[in-house]
Write an enzyme that holds these catalytic residues in place. Structure first.
Site, mmCIF file in Angstrom:
data_model
loop_
_atom_site.group_PDB
_atom_site.id
_atom_site.type_symbol
_atom_site.label_atom_id
_atom_site.label_comp_id
_atom_site.label_asym_id
_atom_site.label_seq_id
_atom_site.Cartn_x
_atom_site.Cartn_y
_atom_site.Cartn_z
ATOM 1 N N ALA A 281 0.834 -1.204 0.000
ATOM 2 C CA ALA A 281 0.000 0.000 0.000
ATOM 3 C C ALA A 281 0.864 1.249 0.000
ATOM 4 C CB ALA A 281 -0.935 -0.003 1.203
ATOM 5 N N TYR A 282 1.922 1.230 0.784
ATOM 6 C CA TYR A 282 2.825 2.387 0.851
ATOM 7 C C TYR A 282 3.475 2.632 -0.504
ATOM 8 C CZ TYR A 282 6.692 5.331 2.476
ATOM 9 O OH TYR A 282 7.587 6.362 2.646
ATOM 10 N N ALA A 283 4.010 1.578 -1.135
ATOM 11 C CA ALA A 283 4.667 1.735 -2.424
ATOM 12 C C ALA A 283 3.677 2.222 -3.489
ATOM 13 C CB ALA A 283 5.302 0.413 -2.853
ATOM 14 N N THR B 87 0.923 3.991 -3.052
ATOM 15 C CA THR B 87 0.535 5.387 -2.831
ATOM 16 C C THR B 87 1.671 6.343 -3.138
ATOM 17 O OG1 THR B 87 1.057 5.206 -0.459
ATOM 18 C CG2 THR B 87 -1.230 4.843 -1.119
#
Length: 265
Positions: free
Chosen positions: A169-171, A173
């Site tokens: 999810a971090y990558a 976003t």
């Protein structure tokens, strides 16, 4: 007028930020705190934004005592409804005037194998890192467009270019924030507003604590960083001040890696 004469009329201090006003989201710790303090040292009035009003106020007081410049702590949760965000920003500008510099730093990370990542965790990361960044930017950006000037700086990550591990999810976003930066730059450039981003490398903050404490993973990361060290939050201050200043007036839609050479390795 000759070329030489035109050159001589240029300001000699293009990096001067004295008298500007900045809003820094996620400014109560880590990278955001360092950027708020660094901008204040450059003569900027800083709105220290965070989810906790007491913590934001404490950091603002620390900045005032350190630099002697004006800093105000405000409660701003980027996941709030747009009308609530607009109200907070309206109140803030009522205290300090229009915002010249917006630094979108608020962000979260959830470490989990993708097949185990809950829907709630996915939505939390997407809302904070991407939707929240856009919501704040569209509100502040509209005000900048109305006065014909402004500098917007998004803090993304080298994982905008690389998948990372167990941080899907971090990558996702951070890659989206890089593309958001380019899209808004194209849309707003002719109106005097620049939109750029910093792709932060492996910086020593709370978000990377798990990696720092993992001897094998930490060594693996350092082996790829040509600089041979973890980055520090202060390593981002100079690049952000550059992108906030007239030195970068013709820089727009750029994603500047500040990573010790990690992406080049």
């Amino acid at each position: 007028m000759s070329t030489a004469a035109r050159e001589n009329r240029r300001p000699s201090h293009l990096a001067d930020l004295w008298g500007k006003t900045a809003l820094v989201t996620g400014a109560t710790r880590g990278i955001g705190r360092a950027l708020a303090l660094g901008l204040s040292r450059a003569g900027v009035t800083v709105l220290v934004a965070g989810r906790s009003p007491s913590t934001a106020g404490t950091v603002a007081a620390e900045i005032r005592s350190t630099t002697g410049h004006r800093a105000i702590g405000i409660r701003l949760d980027v996941c709030s409804p747009r009308d609530e965000l607009a109200g907070v920003i309206d109140s803030a500008t009522g205290m300090v005037g229009e915002i010249d510099i917006l630094v979108n730093n608020a962000g979260v990370i959830t470490r989990s194998p993708s097949v185990e990542l809950s829907a709630d965790d996915w939505q939390s990361v997407v809302h904070t890192n991407l939707t929240g960044t856009f919501d704040v930017t569209r509100i502040v950006g509209a005000r900048m467009l109305s006065v014909g000037r402004g500098r917007i700086i998004n803090i993304t990550s080298v994982l905008a270019f690389s998948g990372g591990r167990s941080v899907v999810a971090y990558a996702a976003t951070k890659g989206a924030v890089a593309q958001l930066t380019r899209a808004l730059a194209v849309e707003w450039a002719a109106s005097g507003v620049t939109v750029n981003a910093i792709a932060a490398g492996y910086i020593r903050t709370d978000l990377t604590a798990a990696l720092q404490l993992d001897p094998a993973r930490s060594q693996e990361i350092l082996a790829r960083v040509p600089a041979g060290r973890w980055g520090e939050p202060n390593d981002l201050v100079g690049p952000v001040c550059f992108l906030a200043s007239d030195m970068s007036a013709y820089v727009n839609g750029a994603v500047l890696a500040v990573d010790g050479g990690w992406l080049a390795a």
